[in-house]
Motif scaffolding. Structure first.
Motif, short mmCIF file in Angstrom:
data_model
loop_
_atom_site.label_atom_id
_atom_site.label_comp_id
_atom_site.label_asym_id
_atom_site.label_seq_id
_atom_site.Cartn_x
_atom_site.Cartn_y
_atom_site.Cartn_z
N SER A 269 -36.79 153.46 87.16
CA SER A 269 -35.65 154.35 86.97
C SER A 269 -36.09 155.69 86.37
CB SER A 269 -34.58 153.71 86.08
OG SER A 269 -34.03 152.59 86.71
N GLN B 188 -28.15 153.20 89.47
CA GLN B 188 -28.19 151.76 89.19
C GLN B 188 -26.88 151.34 88.52
OE1 GLN B 188 -31.54 150.61 86.78
NE2 GLN B 188 -31.14 148.45 87.08
N ASP C 205 -31.07 153.03 93.48
CA ASP C 205 -31.60 152.25 92.36
C ASP C 205 -30.84 150.92 92.31
OD1 ASP C 205 -32.84 151.41 90.09
OD2 ASP C 205 -32.46 153.22 88.92
MG MG Z 1 -34.14 150.48 86.33
#
Ligand code: MG
Ligand code: ADP
Length: 363
Positions: free
Chosen positions: A43, A85, A164
């Protein structure tokens, strides 16, 4: 896309190096997976590419041009979009308002709501979404909210799109649609970066996989030439059996039922019965929407029940609100941590203590 000597140090009381000297390249129109264990820096890497925060060292080139984005909207204007994400939507607004936020079509200086809803609806139809542009976001499921994030990235007509872990909260049908769309994007020359832990997805859809471990670049594998074992070996740095074996005996005490749930019925589930023994770890399996979260919330007193009983250590338990469950000694770690699990503007200390303040009271 080309990253050279990319490094990231998170400043803080104790500075933390999350990325060390990362070098990698992605060709135009490629569909590349970025893989690595939790905390390996995936990330962080994407956030740098997308201008969320700057790198501490190194350079990024896109289409041969060195880029230094000051913020995420500069990256978007350059043509690189990201599906986050964590779901980030504004629950009070409609689907269309969320999708068009900051880019609302206008007429005589005012927002053209009719056109906005129409544009949003077209986008939703492309994604086969069953909800409407005029629905309130707050009423959607986690998977549906995730589809909004995907729709938002699609309408930017970006050259590079990164995902993500987009499929974590999607149903099988939604995952299928997502991959159809990704392959369409790829055909039209869009470059895709894709973070996921799901091996089958990666092998079925991606061209190459770039592996990170402990913030370091390990290797990039051509997926058609390698096996799942090769990939796992690169990720964890040693051979691991694909199927974990239990090495320690279970501490479960089969003669000691702690929680006995009988015919529990709520809005989203009927007649759920199970027993949980002392020391046992009981898994709840099912597709998105099967009612797993709802059962836990009902036991915890966060939702109303319409029938059935819960016994805790042999005594009837009737939690009308979460405080009742906490007092009885039952805790719930929520699915939706950002919205239900923490209060982001309080400190870590206050968050941790908030459900047990009595412990810290002076008499
Ligand atoms: Mg991550
Ligand atoms: P991944 O996405 O691969 O799970 P991350 O990029 O989220 O990994 O995190 C890499 C490491 O950097 C982790 O050890 C994480 O705890 C740390 N980290 C992530 N974000 C921050 C932050 N904002 N401040 C300090 N440390 C962070």
């Amino acid at each position: 896309l080309e990253a050279k000597h990319l490094g990231k140090v998170y400043e803080g009381k104790v500075p933390y190096t999350a990325l060390h000297d990362i070098n990698f390249q992605v060709e135009e129109g490629e569909f590349v997976a970025i893989m690595g264990p939790s905390g390996s820096g995936k990330s962080t890497l994407l956030n740098i590419l997308h201008g969320v925060f700057p790198a501490s060292s190194g350079t990024v080139k896109i289409g041969g041009q060195e880029v230094h984005f000051a913020n995420a909207s500069e990256a978007i204007n350059f043509g690189i979009a990201k599906v986050h994400q964590e779901i980030s939507v504004i629950p009070e607004m409609t689907v269309a308002q969320n999708l068009m936020l900051g880019k609302e079509p206008c007429k005589r200086g005012l927002i053209d709501h009719k056109k906005m809803n129409q544009m949003a609806q077209e986008l939703l139809e492309k994604l086969h979404c069953s909800f409407s542009a005029e629905d309130k976001i707050g009423d959607l499921t986690a998977g549906e909210k995730q589809m909004i994030g995907i729709a938002k990235a699609l309408q930017l007509n970006a050259k590079v799109i990164s995902f993500d872990e987009p499929t974590a909260s999607l149903s099988d049908a939604e995952v299928k649609i997502l991959f159809e769309i990704i392959h369409e994007l790829k055909k039209s020359g869009v470059t895709i970066l894709y973070i996921s832990h799901k091996m089958d997805e990666i092998f079925e859809h991606c061209d190459r996989a770039t592996i990170l471990r402990d913030g370091k670049y390990i290797t990039t594998l051509e997926l058609k030439n390698c096996t799942e074992e090769d990939l796992i070996h690169a990720m964890v740095g040693r051979d691991v059996s694909l199927f974990a074996k239990r090495t320690k005996p279970s501490r479960c005490d089969k003669n000691n039922v702690v929680l006995k749930v009988k015919n529990l019925t709520g809005e989203a589930f009927q007649n759920v019965s199970f027993e949980l023994n002392k020391g046992e770890i009981l898994g709840f399996f099912g597709l998105v929407g099967a009612g797993r979260t709802e059962v836990m919330r009902a036991i915890y007193g966060a939702d109303k029940t319409a029938g059935g009983t819960v016994e805790y250590n042999g005594k009837l338990l009737n939690c009308k609100k979460p405080t009742d469950a906490v007092q009885a000694g039952i805790a719930l770690i929520s699915e939706n941590r950002k919205e239900e699990g923490v209060i982001p503007n309080l400190s870590n200390m206050d968050n941790i203590a908030i459900s047990s303040l009595k412990k810290y009271q002076k008499s």
